[in-house]
Design a protein around this motif. Structure first.
Motif, short mmCIF file in Angstrom:
data_model
loop_
_atom_site.label_atom_id
_atom_site.label_comp_id
_atom_site.label_asym_id
_atom_site.label_seq_id
_atom_site.Cartn_x
_atom_site.Cartn_y
_atom_site.Cartn_z
N LEU A 139 41.76 33.34 49.10
CA LEU A 139 41.93 31.92 49.40
C LEU A 139 41.08 31.54 50.61
N TRP A 140 40.54 30.33 50.59
CA TRP A 140 39.82 29.82 51.75
C TRP A 140 39.89 28.30 51.75
N GLY A 141 39.63 27.70 52.90
CA GLY A 141 39.65 26.25 53.03
C GLY A 141 38.27 25.66 52.91
N SER A 142 38.18 24.50 52.27
CA SER A 142 36.87 23.86 52.07
C SER A 142 36.22 23.45 53.38
N GLU A 143 37.00 23.24 54.42
CA GLU A 143 36.46 22.78 55.71
C GLU A 143 36.31 23.92 56.72
N ILE A 176 32.37 42.40 44.04
CA ILE A 176 32.92 43.71 44.39
C ILE A 176 34.45 43.75 44.29
N LEU A 177 35.03 42.73 43.68
CA LEU A 177 36.47 42.71 43.48
C LEU A 177 36.78 42.80 41.99
N PRO A 178 38.00 43.18 41.61
CA PRO A 178 38.33 43.32 40.19
C PRO A 178 38.04 42.03 39.41
N SER A 179 37.73 42.19 38.15
CA SER A 179 37.34 41.04 37.31
C SER A 179 38.44 40.00 37.18
N ASP A 180 39.71 40.42 37.34
CA ASP A 180 40.81 39.46 37.21
C ASP A 180 41.25 38.89 38.57
N ALA A 181 40.47 39.13 39.62
CA ALA A 181 40.80 38.60 40.94
C ALA A 181 40.82 37.07 40.89
N VAL A 182 41.76 36.48 41.60
CA VAL A 182 41.90 35.03 41.65
C VAL A 182 41.22 34.50 42.91
N PHE A 183 40.28 33.56 42.73
CA PHE A 183 39.59 32.91 43.85
C PHE A 183 39.97 31.44 43.84
N TYR A 184 40.38 30.93 45.02
CA TYR A 184 40.80 29.54 45.06
C TYR A 184 40.44 28.90 46.40
N VAL A 209 52.79 34.23 46.47
CA VAL A 209 54.02 34.60 45.76
C VAL A 209 53.71 34.89 44.28
N LYS A 210 52.82 34.12 43.69
CA LYS A 210 52.44 34.37 42.29
C LYS A 210 51.85 35.77 42.14
N LEU A 211 51.02 36.18 43.11
CA LEU A 211 50.45 37.53 43.04
C LEU A 211 51.55 38.57 43.23
N LEU A 212 52.42 38.37 44.21
CA LEU A 212 53.48 39.35 44.46
C LEU A 212 54.40 39.48 43.26
#
Length: 246
Positions: free
Chosen positions: A173-177, A192-200, A238-241
């Motif tokens: 996760l990161w912030g646009s600003e 370099i992260l797993p193909s199912d990694a979630v980026f948001y 929480v969704k990941l956990l």
């Protein structure tokens, strides 16, 4: 002989000055922007214990999974109590680990002791903010037997830690600003992260609002509140956990 002694004296003096300057810099940490004692007293959904680690547990819920959190560089670990509490109240133990001089690079294996001291937890995720995330990723890379989830807040793994062949649930996760993190490295970590990694990307979020310590030097102006950024972050975490298993 005298010349050699003079050179050694000069070198030692320079090193002492450098060490003193570094210690002053390192100890200028970002403090919580809220009253910690009042927050603990007013929170009726979790229990918060501050000792050698900060341990947060949900009230009236059975805890089976844990999340180890490495703070960002030069940030007081107590500044992450609000976001950690949001995560914990959903049924997870969150352990925030203070670091020497508030720099995770000086004890990247701090999670070892956390796992040993919390033997009732059988499934672990680890993560961190900024520098803390880099060090958490390094630990996760070498401990996938114990660590089943990796959470990066405005952070990324070092290039040497290629997770593409690892079975580990991952969230970035990161912030646009954000004007502090190297967002090009945050985003290119997909390689370099797993193909199912979630980026948001959190629209309107910045770097410092993953914690509760006010604006960080050089950061961008957030377009959403700290509360909103942490609420969104906690929901994704929480969704990941929820997904990780032994």
């Amino acid at each position: 002989m005298k010349k050699t002694k003079k050179i050694l004296t000069t070198v030692v003096t320079i090193l002492i000055i450098f060490a003193a300057v570094f210690l002053v810099w390192a100890n200028q940490s970002y403090k919580p922007n809220f009253n910690v004692e009042d927050f603990i007293k007013s929170n009726d959904r979790v229990t918060i214990q501050i000792d050698k680690n900060i341990v947060i547990n949900p009230k009236d819920k059975k805890v089976e999974k844990g999340f180890i959190f490495y703070p960002g560089g030069k940030v007081d670990p107590k500044a992450y109590i609000p976001i950690a509490s949001k995560i914990s109240e959903e049924g997870y133990r969150v352990v925030i680990t203070p670091m020497p001089l508030n720099l995770a690079i000086f004890n990247k294996n701090k999670a070892d002791n956390v796992i040993k001291e919390n033997r009732d937890i059988k499934v672990w995720a680890i993560g961190g903010h900024s520098l803390g995330g880099v060090m958490a990723a390094d630990y996760a890379f070498n401990h996938t037997d114990n660590i089943k989830g990796l959470i990066l807040l405005a952070s990324y793994p070092q290039d040497k830690n290629n997770f593409t062949g690892k079975n580990i649930k991952t969230l970035s996760l990161w912030g646009s600003e954000d004007k502090v993190a190297k967002l090009d490295k945050v985003k290119s970590a997909k390689n370099i992260l797993p193909s199912d990694a979630v980026f948001y990307e959190i629209k309107g979020g910045n770097h410092g609002q993953f914690g509760s310590y006010g604006k960080q030097k050089g950061d961008g102006e957030a377009k959403i509140t700290e509360e909103e950024q942490q609420k969104i972050s906690a929901e994704y975490i929480v969704k990941l956990l929820d997904k990780i298993n032994k």
